[in-house]
Scaffold this motif. Structure first.
Motif, mmCIF file in Angstrom:
data_model
loop_
_atom_site.group_PDB
_atom_site.id
_atom_site.type_symbol
_atom_site.label_atom_id
_atom_site.label_comp_id
_atom_site.label_asym_id
_atom_site.label_seq_id
_atom_site.Cartn_x
_atom_site.Cartn_y
_atom_site.Cartn_z
ATOM 1 N N PRO A 13 0.811 -1.232 0.000
ATOM 2 C CA PRO A 13 0.000 0.000 0.000
ATOM 3 C C PRO A 13 0.841 1.277 0.000
ATOM 4 C CG PRO A 13 -0.916 -1.587 1.542
ATOM 5 C CD PRO A 13 0.393 -2.157 1.058
ATOM 6 N N SER A 14 2.055 1.210 0.549
ATOM 7 C CA SER A 14 2.939 2.376 0.594
ATOM 8 C C SER A 14 3.546 2.694 -0.771
ATOM 9 C CB SER A 14 4.070 2.118 1.594
ATOM 10 O OG SER A 14 4.892 1.046 1.143
ATOM 11 N N THR A 57 19.565 -24.162 -5.502
ATOM 12 C CA THR A 57 18.426 -23.269 -5.379
ATOM 13 C C THR A 57 18.939 -21.903 -4.950
ATOM 14 O OG1 THR A 57 16.988 -25.067 -4.720
ATOM 15 C CG2 THR A 57 16.219 -22.843 -4.235
ATOM 16 N N ARG A 58 18.464 -20.890 -5.620
ATOM 17 C CA ARG A 58 18.914 -19.540 -5.303
ATOM 18 C C ARG A 58 17.687 -18.641 -5.255
ATOM 19 N NH1 ARG A 58 24.013 -16.484 -7.815
ATOM 20 N NH2 ARG A 58 23.543 -14.418 -7.068
ATOM 21 N N VAL A 59 17.586 -17.864 -4.186
ATOM 22 C CA VAL A 59 16.470 -16.946 -4.036
ATOM 23 C C VAL A 59 17.047 -15.576 -3.714
ATOM 24 C CG1 VAL A 59 14.404 -16.388 -2.721
ATOM 25 C CG2 VAL A 59 14.973 -18.771 -3.178
ATOM 26 N N ASN A 60 16.558 -14.584 -4.390
ATOM 27 C CA ASN A 60 17.022 -13.224 -4.168
ATOM 28 C C ASN A 60 15.802 -12.332 -4.015
ATOM 29 O OD1 ASN A 60 18.789 -11.055 -4.014
ATOM 30 N ND2 ASN A 60 18.757 -10.702 -6.199
ATOM 31 N N GLN A 61 15.746 -11.614 -2.921
ATOM 32 C CA GLN A 61 14.623 -10.722 -2.686
ATOM 33 C C GLN A 61 15.116 -9.293 -2.850
ATOM 34 O OE1 GLN A 61 13.042 -10.896 1.241
ATOM 35 N NE2 GLN A 61 11.276 -9.677 0.733
ATOM 36 N N GLN A 62 14.373 -8.520 -3.612
ATOM 37 C CA GLN A 62 14.737 -7.134 -3.849
ATOM 38 C C GLN A 62 13.553 -6.244 -3.509
ATOM 39 O OE1 GLN A 62 15.879 -6.896 -7.923
ATOM 40 N NE2 GLN A 62 17.405 -8.497 -7.724
ATOM 41 N N THR A 63 13.856 -5.101 -2.900
ATOM 42 C CA THR A 63 12.817 -4.140 -2.590
ATOM 43 C C THR A 63 13.144 -2.853 -3.307
ATOM 44 O OG1 THR A 63 12.541 -5.145 -0.423
ATOM 45 C CG2 THR A 63 11.620 -2.937 -0.730
ATOM 46 N N LEU A 64 12.190 -2.368 -4.084
ATOM 47 C CA LEU A 64 12.371 -1.141 -4.832
ATOM 48 C C LEU A 64 11.489 -0.052 -4.240
ATOM 49 C CD1 LEU A 64 12.110 -2.644 -8.419
ATOM 50 C CD2 LEU A 64 14.183 -2.069 -7.201
ATOM 51 N N GLY A 65 12.058 1.124 -4.032
ATOM 52 C CA GLY A 65 11.275 2.253 -3.566
ATOM 53 C C GLY A 65 10.726 3.018 -4.751
#
Length: 71
Positions: A13-14, A57-65
């Motif tokens: 929501p932000s 297994t590879r997991v990458n989490q990204q947060t975009l502003g």
């Protein structure tokens, strides 16, 4: 056996956007999400989950502003 690879995108929501690359090996996850980083703006944080270090297994989490530009 073929592994399932997915890219999950969550819009909070932000306005913050979170990208999870699941089931990718090596640098494939970063290559798979590079077009999203470019399209959505500056990456404000990257979090590598424990699965990132597991072989196979590879997991990458990204947060975009928000990029500061209104659309």
């Amino acid at each position: 056996m073929k592994s399932n690879r997915t890219i999950e995108i969550t819009v909070k929501p932000s306005g913050e956007i979170q990208i999870d690359a699941v089931g990718f090996k090596g640098a494939d996850c970063e290559q798979a999400t590079a077009f999203l980083e470019k399209a959505l703006g500056q990456v404000s944080a990257k979090e590598r989950k424990p699965e990132y270090l597991q072989h196979g297994t590879r997991v990458n989490q990204q947060t975009l502003g928000q990029g500061g530009k209104g659309t």
